[in-house]
Design an enzyme around this catalytic site. Structure first.
Site, PDB file in Angstrom:
ATOM      1  CD  GLU A   1      -1.709   2.242   1.882  1.00 55.37           C
ATOM      2  OE1 GLU A   1      -1.297   3.216   1.197  1.00 55.37           O
ATOM      3  OE2 GLU A   1      -1.849   2.294   3.108  1.00 55.37           O
TER       4      GLU A   1
ATOM      5  CB  CYS B   1      -2.246   6.159   3.307  1.00 52.97           C
ATOM      6  SG  CYS B   1      -3.206   5.039   4.320  1.00 52.97           S
TER       7      CYS B   1
END
Length: 509
Positions: A255, A291
């Site tokens: 990720e 994020c």
């Protein structure tokens, strides 16, 4: 005191060989680069542990996770103290992330107790077909790279680690060098829980190091079968590329970040007076170190003096944001803001004189001229882009890279436009939002925290929520196999009492 570690200055230090290289000193406690021998030993032991763990029942795995939560809880005070010392986060953030870590473990315990995640399916033989039985099984030892911005919830006992252990896979944790003491404390709790559970000690290992070669040696080790990573695009892509160069490639679930665009249509923009404040708070949450931080905000107006812009700028530049989780994030953030200021003359950049918050404003045409505008700036920054319909759809549908999230905000009167945008752009993101803000992910099987490349290296899976377990499982089918040779998950008597599909019907049978 946690077994196997010596107490030094109120913290626990892993015993190290004299030939290891010291890379970090925290409150007079040295941490050492993992040697090649340590990496080999960790993988050798993990392979041995897998011979046992691949056959553990969901109930046995649930007990392991419960023991891990208990051990971490019993050392909460020193973990929180160390977390705050290393990360510079306050008590509230520390307690919040600690609670999320424990809650995350609990969600997997409940998943295991039901057993349905194994997708056990049985089709009895007929005149035309043989007896077929399929179930998901663990793939083998997994390397997990701790994240820098979440020293607890995405690190030693984060979702990657817990989902891998829940699947029956051993884990080798590569602690992040910016919070080694926190990482080691939590990992030592997990190791103690393995001992309490009477399981093979190779089930959990923990390695320190700041040298990139440690990650390279881990990835290339022939006994490693998968990787979980949360971090920068450069780091995740490098690990992914290495894994594909192996003689036997392995999956890397990285990720790697996102700008998480928000599209605000005209009626919504003009009618929701709190929208600017709500989105600005999302940008500033955790000093912008999420994020899912909304780094790109499209607003449907040609008015560069719109009240939304003014309110947003005021909130961003007046909020006291002066602390990052570690110095490298701070340095990279300041450098990227400076590059934008110097390299894009058409960008209107607004910065606080006393804080780190920043905001840019451009017209959508500038995105064609300056591709750097849509690159992630990790921190309390967001770019406002003024647009008209056809320009936005043309740009995003053809040019925009994969994202973790895409938010499309419109009023009830704009539902047709929202639908058209969703149909046109839904392919770029793993999660579509039609209200609220993208920061904050819930620990549910319905959550998707992933997205098309470059947001992640494999957009079929999520790194948050219980469906993360499917990254570490693979299907296997037994054809015409005698009942006594089948795993318990597929035996006729269903000794584990799990949910299964029998001749297309789900139930406990």
């Amino acid at each position: 005191m946690i077994k196997g570690l010596s107490q030094v200055g109120g913290l626990y230090q892993e015993a190290s060989n004299s030939n290891d290289n010291q890379f970090y000193l925290f409150e007079d406690i040295p941490f050492y680069e993992a040697s090649k021998d340590k990496i080999d030993l960790a993988l050798d032991q993990a392979a041995l542990a897998f011979e046992e763990s691949k056959s553990l029942s969901p109930q046995q795995l649930a007990r392991l996770l419960s023991n891990i939560a208990d051990e971490i809880n019993s050392h909460k005070e020193i973990i929180i103290q160390t977390y705050q010392s290393e990360s510079h986060y306050g008590q509230g953030r520390a307690n919040g992330e600690f609670g999320r870590t424990i809650s995350q473990i609990g969600t997997f315990v409940r998943l295991l107790e039901k057993g349905q995640y194994l997708h056990a399916k049985i089709d009895h033989s007929t005149d035309a077909t043989p007896d077929l039985r399929k179930v998901l099984v663990p793939i083998g030892p997994i390397a997990v790279f701790g994240a820098s911005n979440f020293p607890l919830a995405f690190s030693s006992a984060g979702g990657d680690t817990i989902s891998a252990l829940a699947s029956g896979c051993p884990v080798i944790i590569k602690g992040h060098p910016f919070h080694p003491a926190t990482s080691e404390l939590v990992a030592s709790c997990m190791i103690q829980a393995v001992t309490r559970s009477n399981l093979h000690p190779g089930l959990v290992a923990h390695l320190h190091g700041a040298d990139y070669s440690i990650g390279q040696r881990l990835i290339m080790h022939p006994k490693l079968k998968g990787v979980g990573f949360t971090g920068s695009h450069n780091g995740g892509k490098a690990l992914f590329d290495l894994a594909q160069k192996r003689s036997i490639p392995i999956p890397v679930f990285a990720e790697m970040g996102s700008v998480n665009p928000i599209i605000i249509l005209r009626d919504k923009l003009n009618s929701d007076q709190n929208l600017a404040n709500q989105i600005a708070e999302s940008v500033l949450l955790g000093s912008g170190q999420f994020c899912t931080n909304p780094g790109l905000i499209f607003i449907q107006t040609n008015d560069s003096q719109h009240s939304f812009i003014q309110d947003f700028i005021n909130k961003i530049t007046s909020t006291d944001i002066n602390q990052f989780v570690h110095g490298d994030i701070h340095k990279n953030y300041v450098s990227k803001i400076q590059n934008l200021k110097e390299g894009i003359p058409d960008l209107k950049l607004y910065q606080s004189k006393s804080s780190l918050g920043a905001c840019g404003v451009v017209g959508i045409d500038q995105l064609h001229r300056y591709p750097d505008l849509i690159q992630e700036v990790f921190g309390p920054y967001s770019l406002i882009v003024l647009f008209d319909d056809y320009q936005l759809l043309t740009l995003l549908a053809k040019e925009f890279p994969g994202q973790l999230t895409l938010s499309i905000l419109g009023s009830r009167s704009e539902s047709n436009t929202v639908s058209r945008i969703s149909d046109s752009l839904g392919h770029i993101a793993g999660r579509l939002l039609f209200d609220g803000v993208p920061t904050g992910v819930v620990l549910k099987s319905t959550m998707t925290h992933g997205g098309p490349y470059p947001a992640t290296t494999d957009w079929r899976f999520t790194s948050v929520g219980t469906d993360a377990i499917y990254r570490w499982l693979r299907p296997i089918t037994y054809q015409s196999c005698p009942d006594d040779l089948l795993p318990e998950t597929l035996q006729d008597s269903n000794p584990l009492g799990i949910y299964r599909q029998l001749n297309d019907v789900w139930g406990i049978h």
